[in-house]
Each structure stands twice: as C-alpha cells, then as structure tokens.
Enzyme design. Structure first.
Site, PDB file in Angstrom:
ATOM      1  N   HIS A 223      44.208  24.890  44.630  1.00  0.00           N
ATOM      2  CA  HIS A 223      42.909  25.061  45.283  1.00  0.00           C
ATOM      3  C   HIS A 223      41.845  25.441  44.252  1.00  0.00           C
ATOM      4  O   HIS A 223      41.415  26.592  44.161  1.00  0.00           O
ATOM      5  CB  HIS A 223      43.004  26.116  46.389  1.00  0.00           C
ATOM      6  N   ASN A 224      41.424  24.457  43.491  1.00  0.00           N
ATOM      7  CA  ASN A 224      40.435  24.662  42.447  1.00  0.00           C
ATOM      8  C   ASN A 224      39.360  23.577  42.545  1.00  0.00           C
ATOM      9  O   ASN A 224      39.351  22.780  43.481  1.00  0.00           O
ATOM     10  CB  ASN A 224      41.112  24.668  41.072  1.00  0.00           C
ATOM     11  N   ALA A 225      38.466  23.538  41.564  1.00  0.00           N
ATOM     12  CA  ALA A 225      37.340  22.596  41.625  1.00  0.00           C
ATOM     13  C   ALA A 225      37.794  21.146  41.515  1.00  0.00           C
ATOM     14  O   ALA A 225      37.125  20.240  42.028  1.00  0.00           O
ATOM     15  CB  ALA A 225      36.338  22.924  40.517  1.00  0.00           C
ATOM     16  N   ILE A 226      38.925  20.897  40.854  1.00  0.00           N
ATOM     17  CA  ILE A 226      39.418  19.515  40.745  1.00  0.00           C
ATOM     18  C   ILE A 226      39.859  19.021  42.118  1.00  0.00           C
ATOM     19  O   ILE A 226      39.615  17.870  42.491  1.00  0.00           O
ATOM     20  CB  ILE A 226      40.568  19.409  39.729  1.00  0.00           C
ATOM     21  N   HIS A 227      40.516  19.889  42.877  1.00  0.00           N
ATOM     22  CA  HIS A 227      40.893  19.526  44.252  1.00  0.00           C
ATOM     23  C   HIS A 227      39.640  19.222  45.070  1.00  0.00           C
ATOM     24  O   HIS A 227      39.602  18.238  45.823  1.00  0.00           O
ATOM     25  CB  HIS A 227      41.682  20.662  44.899  1.00  0.00           C
TER      26      HIS A 227
ATOM     27  N   HIS B 218      34.539  22.786  50.764  1.00  0.00           N
ATOM     28  CA  HIS B 218      35.475  23.097  51.855  1.00  0.00           C
ATOM     29  C   HIS B 218      36.504  24.161  51.507  1.00  0.00           C
ATOM     30  O   HIS B 218      37.079  24.787  52.400  1.00  0.00           O
ATOM     31  CB  HIS B 218      36.191  21.819  52.318  1.00  0.00           C
ATOM     32  N   ASP B 219      36.775  24.412  50.228  1.00  0.00           N
ATOM     33  CA  ASP B 219      37.725  25.457  49.822  1.00  0.00           C
ATOM     34  C   ASP B 219      37.064  26.465  48.883  1.00  0.00           C
ATOM     35  O   ASP B 219      37.737  27.089  48.056  1.00  0.00           O
ATOM     36  CB  ASP B 219      38.944  24.839  49.129  1.00  0.00           C
TER      37      ASP B 219
ATOM     38  N   ASP C 216      41.249  16.053  52.895  1.00  0.00           N
ATOM     39  CA  ASP C 216      41.812  17.323  52.439  1.00  0.00           C
ATOM     40  C   ASP C 216      43.310  17.225  52.161  1.00  0.00           C
ATOM     41  O   ASP C 216      43.829  17.915  51.284  1.00  0.00           O
ATOM     42  CB  ASP C 216      41.533  18.398  53.488  1.00  0.00           C
TER      43      ASP C 216
ATOM     44  N   GLN D 189      57.488  18.405  50.176  1.00  0.00           N
ATOM     45  CA  GLN D 189      56.634  17.238  50.336  1.00  0.00           C
ATOM     46  C   GLN D 189      57.126  16.309  51.434  1.00  0.00           C
ATOM     47  O   GLN D 189      56.327  15.774  52.208  1.00  0.00           O
ATOM     48  CB  GLN D 189      56.522  16.480  49.012  1.00  0.00           C
TER      49      GLN D 189
END
EC number: 3.1.4.-
Length: 476
Positions: free
Chosen positions: A188-192, A228-229, A338, A389
């Site tokens: 959950h970072n800026a790349i996501h 969104h995150d 998402d 997964q």
C-alpha cells in the site's frame, strides 16, 4: 459543470518545478519562490495535520483526539516539527512517538534525468495498455510515478484547462498526495496508487463508459484512484480495532481506513486550495462524491456492491444518462482497479502478489510480537503466497470481474479473465512443486531443522520488522 468528454488531447510539456520537487515535509517549500513561501502564521495556528482545523467542521474531532494523544504542541517552539510531520500521517505519528521527532525525511524528489524523462514519456504514449509496467515507469520517473501519471491523465483529458486548475496548486497537491503514501509499505504505497490510477483510466476508456462519462465523472474517478489508500498504515482494519487505535474509535469501527483515506484527501484539497476557485457548494459536493468512491473500496462491503451490480445487470436497468448510475459504475470500476493485480500479466501480477503477502506477514509478525491474535492470512508459517492468491482469486476477484465482463464485454475484459485463469494455474503449479519438495526434505530433517521449524512456529523468523505497532489507547 457537466460536460461530456469530447476534448482534445494535450501533451505533457511542463517539467516538474524544482521548488516543488525539492519539498521535504508537509508545508516546507523552497524559500526562493514567493509562491511557496512560509504559510501565514495565522493559518499555522489553526492547522493541525492533514485535515485543516475549522471549529465548525467535523474534522476538528481529529485535532482534539490527536491533542489528547500528545502528538504535538501548538507553541512556537514546535514549528520545526510541524514543518516536518503531518500529524495525521501514521508514519510521522509513529516516528514522533519514538525518538525521531524533528528529524526530517531525507528522501528528496530529484529532477529527472533527460534520458529517463524521454523513456517515461514514451511509456505514457501507451498508458492505456493493460500490460503497462508501473514498476518500470516508477523507476524511469525516479519514484514519481503517481505525480507524473496523474498529472498526465488530467492534462490528457483537458481537465486542467476545463476546470481552470491552478498549475502550482495542482503540482503541490500531487506532490503532497505522493508523500503521504508510506514508501516503507511493501504494497500500500504510491506505486500501488499509480497502478490503480492507470487501471481506472483503462476502465474509463471502455466504450460503455467513455461515451457516457462527463468531465466531472472523469476528474473524480482519477482523483479517487490516486488518493484511495492515502496514508495507509500497512495494517488492516481488524488490527486497528483490536489495538484500540484512535482511528477505529473515530470512525466507530466502520470503514476505518477508507474514511481516513477520504478525510486525508479532503484535507489536502483544502490545504492546497485546488478547488477554492469553484463555488463552495460545488467543491463540497465533489468532496462528498470523492468520499463515496473511496468508501466503495472497503473489501468488507464487497458482497453488498457485487449483489447490487449483479441485480442491475440481471434487470438490465443501468441507465448511463442517470448521474447516480454513472457514479455507481465508477464505484465498481474503482473496486476493480483496486484489486486488478490477479488480472495483470504474470510478470506483474507475481510481483504484486509477493508484495501484498509480505505486508500481510509483517502485520502477523507485529501481532505475534505483541501477543495478539494473528489475523487471517498474516501468519507466515501457516500461509504461502500461492494459497493466499488462489483463495483471493477464487472468492473475491473472479466473481467481481465476471460481473464486470457482463457489463462491459470487451477485449480488455476477456484479457483480464484470461490472465487471471493463467495466473491461478501458475500459482497452483508452484504450490504443487513446493509440496513435492517439502515431502522429499521431511524424512531427512535434522534436529537443527526441527528446532528452526519450532522457532518459526513461535514467530521467531530470524528478522525483525521495521514497523512498530500503531499506538492506540491500549498499552501493549
């Protein structure tokens, strides 16, 4: 302002201003520019973190709660800390609760190399391709993928010009958004956020939506994807609830993280004044609609949204000329964006799977360390990347994307379902290989191996996480 999208494509021809990209903290900019000088002290005296203080605003509750937690002083002597720390950021709050308060983050955003800039621009020409490699793009933009991508898309749709967005305010907003994602979160970072924004763009280009969405819909869709995150702490909602975190109390254990992401985004919009030139009612309505989109990403409400979507499709009563129906479809598009990682090509999907599992396991390690019940999927001894997964694809992703394909039966939808099927088979194959290897090794297990296995079972994994438990009102 409801204008259907029939706008010219504008090139991304403005480099990032140095005084914007050299920013280090919530409100610290280059003193060489009058545009980014120190804020008015009267504003500072009212500002408390990401959400601007207003005694008539519900966000004032944030301020009072943080004050009770001792997150900072309002005296003049604390000005350096205020410049460095955004008090509502988990990352900076945790730093201040240890011994790092007042130490600036030494991660400046540098101007891009000419060669890398050229390659990044070439990638942006294919930003609508489903196999867009966001990891490569992030490297080419020197870690500024979210800023660069979001600005490019806003500009490409002509939204900067149409909404008369101040360029300086827009850059400041995007830089602050990227900074408030935690770079030490594996997932959950800026790349996501950049990846979700790119996926959202792909969905909004689908024929069913492209011919119906208004400029307002597109603006909100892109901003919701980018934020969104925002300020995600790297742990989930059940963790915040069982540790009595102040956010869980604030939002009464309901959509805790999503509410925080939304309020953080609103705080940045108000702090930068990005929409301050719009009529107050329009600005407030856009903030509410932004929240409605972000709140839809709460995975605990997945079945509610999916059931409503399925009912619309069964009854064939979706009317895209209806603003509420378009908004609902934007919610579903953002939900798909998402969790679209299983639908990406294997090389990309595998990386995302490993990153999200690493974040799960880090939470599990913290829970073991503080003798809390380990959350589902967070025990690295009992789970593997593959089984997590496969379960996620079976019970969450496949039902959602099957319904999306019913709504938008296009080449992209079939491509996504095809990738998900192949990825699921690949994880199944890896699981079988690992099982075979384990069965071959077990008979020759030595005493040392048994001790190591026992240590792992007790949570002693041989490494320590850099994350500490978020401090709520409970002392662990």
């Amino acid at each position: 302002m409801e204008v259907c999208y029939q706008l010219p494509v504008l090139p991304l021809d403005r480099p990032v201003p140095k005084h914007v990209l050299s920013r280090r903290g919530a409100i610290s900019f280059s003193s060489s520019s009058s545009l980014f000088g120190a804020p008015d002290p009267r504003q500072l005296s009212q500002r408390r973190g990401a959400i601007s203080y207003d005694s008539s605003d519900q966000t004032a509750l944030y301020i009072r709660m943080l004050a009770r937690l001792g997150c900072g002083s309002t005296s003049a002597s604390s000005a350096p800390e205020r410049r460095v720390h955004r008090l509502l950021s988990f990352q900076r709050y945790l730093h201040s609760s240890r011994l790092l308060r007042g130490v600036p983050q030494q991660i400046p955003l540098h101007i891009l190399d000419e060669d890398y800039t050229g390659q990044a621009r070439c990638m942006l020409e294919k930003v609508g391709n489903w196999n867009f490699d966001i990891f490569l793009f992030d490297r080419l933009t020197n870690g500024n993928s979210l800023i660069t991508l979001t600005f490019h898309l806003l500009n490409q749709y002509g939204l900067v010009e149409l909404y008369q967005l101040d360029m300086v305010k827009l850059w400041r907003f995007l830089v602050m958004v990227q900074e408030d994602y935690h770079s030490d979160n594996p997932y959950h970072n800026a790349i996501h956020a950049a990846d979700v924004t790119q996926a959202m763009y792909c969905y909004m280009r689908e024929p069913m939506l492209a011919k119906s969405l208004t400029s307002r819909d597109i603006l909100l869709g892109l901003l919701a994807a980018a934020t969104h995150d925002l300020d995600h702490p790297g742990v989930n909602q059940p963790f915040l609830i069982k540790t009595d975190h102040y956010l869980a109390t604030l939002y009464r254990n309901t959509s805790v993280l999503e509410n925080h992401h939304w309020k953080s985004a609103v705080g940045l919009l108000r702090e930068t004044g990005l929409f301050s030139h719009l009529p107050a009612e329009d600005s407030l309505n856009m903030e509410r609609e932004l929240g409605s989109l972000i709140l839809a990403t709460d995975i605990s409400r997945q079945n509610d949204y999916l059931s409503k979507f399925r009912l619309h499709l069964d009854q064939e009563n979706l009317c895209l000329s209806n603003a509420s129906h378009r908004h609902f479809l934007l919610q579903m598009a953002l939900k798909c964006a998402d969790i679209c990682n299983p639908c990406r090509p294997w090389e990309l999907s595998k990386q995302w799977s490993e990153k999200v599992t690493k974040e799960f396991f880090q939470q599990g390690d913290i829970e073991k360390k503080h003798k809390l019940e380990v959350s589902p999927l967070c025990d690295r001894v009992a789970n593997t990347v593959g089984n997590i997964q496969m379960g996620f694809m079976t019970y969450v992703a496949e039902p959602l994307f099957a319904e999306w394909a019913r709504f938008s039966d296009t080449r992209l939808s079939q491509t996504m379902l095809g990738h998900m099927g192949l990825n699921k088979a690949s994880w199944s194959g890896l699981q079988q290989e690992q099982t075979s290897v384990t069965e071959e090794v077990e008979p020759s297990t030595t005493g040392t191996d048994v001790e190591d296995a026992a240590a792992r079972k007790d949570g002693n994994t041989g490494g320590t996480s850099s994350k500490e438990i978020p401090q709520g009102s409970r002392e662990s």
